[in-house]
Design a protein around this motif. Sequence first.
Motif, PDB file in Angstrom:
ATOM      1  N   GLY A  52      32.889  31.637  34.495  1.00  0.00           N
ATOM      2  CA  GLY A  52      33.099  33.069  34.307  1.00  0.00           C
ATOM      3  C   GLY A  52      34.327  33.303  33.457  1.00  0.00           C
ATOM      4  N   ASP A  53      34.958  34.462  33.650  1.00  0.00           N
ATOM      5  CA  ASP A  53      36.190  34.754  32.913  1.00  0.00           C
ATOM      6  C   ASP A  53      37.151  35.533  33.802  1.00  0.00           C
ATOM      7  OD1 ASP A  53      35.860  37.678  32.588  1.00  0.00           O
ATOM      8  OD2 ASP A  53      34.257  37.164  31.204  1.00  0.00           O
ATOM      9  N   THR A  54      38.357  35.709  33.300  1.00  0.00           N
ATOM     10  CA  THR A  54      39.394  36.391  34.074  1.00  0.00           C
ATOM     11  C   THR A  54      39.421  37.894  33.824  1.00  0.00           C
ATOM     12  OG1 THR A  54      41.041  35.978  32.344  1.00  0.00           O
ATOM     13  CG2 THR A  54      40.887  34.346  34.128  1.00  0.00           C
ATOM     14  N   GLY A  55      38.474  38.408  33.050  1.00  0.00           N
ATOM     15  CA  GLY A  55      38.502  39.799  32.635  1.00  0.00           C
ATOM     16  C   GLY A  55      38.337  40.822  33.736  1.00  0.00           C
ATOM     17  N   GLU A  56      37.520  40.532  34.714  1.00  0.00           N
ATOM     18  CA  GLU A  56      37.301  41.505  35.781  1.00  0.00           C
ATOM     19  C   GLU A  56      37.465  40.844  37.142  1.00  0.00           C
ATOM     20  OE1 GLU A  56      34.102  44.216  35.192  1.00  0.00           O
ATOM     21  OE2 GLU A  56      34.567  44.462  33.083  1.00  0.00           O
ATOM     22  N   LYS A  57      36.422  40.686  37.901  1.00  0.00           N
ATOM     23  CA  LYS A  57      36.542  40.208  39.287  1.00  0.00           C
ATOM     24  C   LYS A  57      36.039  38.778  39.507  1.00  0.00           C
ATOM     25  CE  LYS A  57      38.202  43.950  41.154  1.00  0.00           C
ATOM     26  NZ  LYS A  57      39.540  43.961  41.690  1.00  0.00           N
TER      27      LYS A  57
ATOM     28  N   VAL B 277      40.727  35.178  29.448  1.00  0.00           N
ATOM     29  CA  VAL B 277      40.762  36.254  28.451  1.00  0.00           C
ATOM     30  C   VAL B 277      41.929  37.209  28.678  1.00  0.00           C
ATOM     31  CG1 VAL B 277      38.276  36.135  28.027  1.00  0.00           C
ATOM     32  CG2 VAL B 277      39.150  37.710  29.757  1.00  0.00           C
ATOM     33  N   THR B 278      42.668  37.014  29.775  1.00  0.00           N
ATOM     34  CA  THR B 278      43.772  37.910  30.112  1.00  0.00           C
ATOM     35  C   THR B 278      45.140  37.254  29.938  1.00  0.00           C
ATOM     36  OG1 THR B 278      43.578  37.241  32.426  1.00  0.00           O
ATOM     37  CG2 THR B 278      42.407  39.256  31.756  1.00  0.00           C
ATOM     38  N   GLY B 279      45.178  35.983  29.549  1.00  0.00           N
ATOM     39  CA  GLY B 279      46.450  35.287  29.351  1.00  0.00           C
ATOM     40  C   GLY B 279      47.173  34.938  30.636  1.00  0.00           C
ATOM     41  N   GLU B 280      46.444  34.882  31.730  1.00  0.00           N
ATOM     42  CA  GLU B 280      47.067  34.582  33.024  1.00  0.00           C
ATOM     43  C   GLU B 280      47.368  33.099  33.159  1.00  0.00           C
ATOM     44  OE1 GLU B 280      45.551  36.843  36.439  1.00  0.00           O
ATOM     45  OE2 GLU B 280      44.100  37.654  35.022  1.00  0.00           O
ATOM     46  N   LYS B 281      48.302  32.795  34.035  1.00  0.00           N
ATOM     47  CA  LYS B 281      48.645  31.414  34.348  1.00  0.00           C
ATOM     48  C   LYS B 281      47.965  31.033  35.659  1.00  0.00           C
ATOM     49  CE  LYS B 281      52.754  31.002  31.684  1.00  0.00           C
ATOM     50  NZ  LYS B 281      52.061  30.754  30.460  1.00  0.00           N
ATOM     51  N   LYS B 282      47.592  29.764  35.754  1.00  0.00           N
ATOM     52  CA  LYS B 282      46.922  29.274  36.965  1.00  0.00           C
ATOM     53  C   LYS B 282      47.788  29.503  38.197  1.00  0.00           C
ATOM     54  CE  LYS B 282      44.162  25.397  38.542  1.00  0.00           C
ATOM     55  NZ  LYS B 282      43.545  24.119  38.213  1.00  0.00           N
ATOM     56  N   GLU B 283      49.114  29.423  38.025  1.00  0.00           N
ATOM     57  CA  GLU B 283      50.043  29.595  39.134  1.00  0.00           C
ATOM     58  C   GLU B 283      50.418  31.061  39.373  1.00  0.00           C
ATOM     59  OE1 GLU B 283      50.924  27.912  36.249  1.00  0.00           O
ATOM     60  OE2 GLU B 283      50.090  26.021  36.901  1.00  0.00           O
ATOM     61  N   GLY B 284      49.882  31.962  38.558  1.00  0.00           N
ATOM     62  CA  GLY B 284      50.215  33.376  38.689  1.00  0.00           C
ATOM     63  C   GLY B 284      49.727  33.982  39.992  1.00  0.00           C
ATOM     64  N   ASN B 285      50.257  35.138  40.322  1.00  0.00           N
ATOM     65  CA  ASN B 285      49.961  35.797  41.593  1.00  0.00           C
ATOM     66  C   ASN B 285      48.468  36.072  41.792  1.00  0.00           C
ATOM     67  OD1 ASN B 285      50.777  37.046  44.081  1.00  0.00           O
ATOM     68  ND2 ASN B 285      50.325  39.014  43.105  1.00  0.00           N
TER      69      ASN B 285
ATOM     70  N   HIS C  81      40.374  28.407  27.278  1.00  0.00           N
ATOM     71  CA  HIS C  81      40.376  29.467  26.274  1.00  0.00           C
ATOM     72  C   HIS C  81      39.138  29.389  25.379  1.00  0.00           C
ATOM     73  CE1 HIS C  81      44.572  29.650  27.546  1.00  0.00           C
ATOM     74  NE2 HIS C  81      44.537  30.885  27.107  1.00  0.00           N
ATOM     75  N   GLU C  82      38.790  28.197  24.974  1.00  0.00           N
ATOM     76  CA  GLU C  82      37.606  27.983  24.136  1.00  0.00           C
ATOM     77  C   GLU C  82      36.672  27.036  24.872  1.00  0.00           C
ATOM     78  OE1 GLU C  82      37.142  29.663  21.386  1.00  0.00           O
ATOM     79  OE2 GLU C  82      39.146  30.555  21.471  1.00  0.00           O
ATOM     80  N   GLU C  83      35.376  27.204  24.626  1.00  0.00           N
ATOM     81  CA  GLU C  83      34.416  26.415  25.390  1.00  0.00           C
ATOM     82  C   GLU C  83      34.574  24.911  25.208  1.00  0.00           C
ATOM     83  OE1 GLU C  83      31.252  27.531  22.011  1.00  0.00           O
ATOM     84  OE2 GLU C  83      32.287  28.902  23.320  1.00  0.00           O
TER      85      GLU C  83
END
Length: 87
Positions: A13-18, A42-50, A68-70
Amino acid sequence: ASPPSHHQFVLVGDTGEKDPEVYGEIMRRYPQYIVAVFLRNVTGEKKEGNRLSTAFAGVGQEKWDLFHEEDEVSFKKMKNLDSWMTS
């Protein structure tokens, strides 16, 4: 209803929504069925982020990853996929 126990899944999936929250919950409820999760970042989040730490609380970090890329998706780097890929 649960799938037959011999079926296993890789969620993408992606980090864009839920997706992180939904996939984290699925992994906690049905760990025997989910081999790994890959999320396009797609949101630039870090794996360790909240947000992601909360979404995947109680799930081993080795069971999910960001890309980031497939062509960055590496099944081989996910330890638990070795036996899955050869079966």
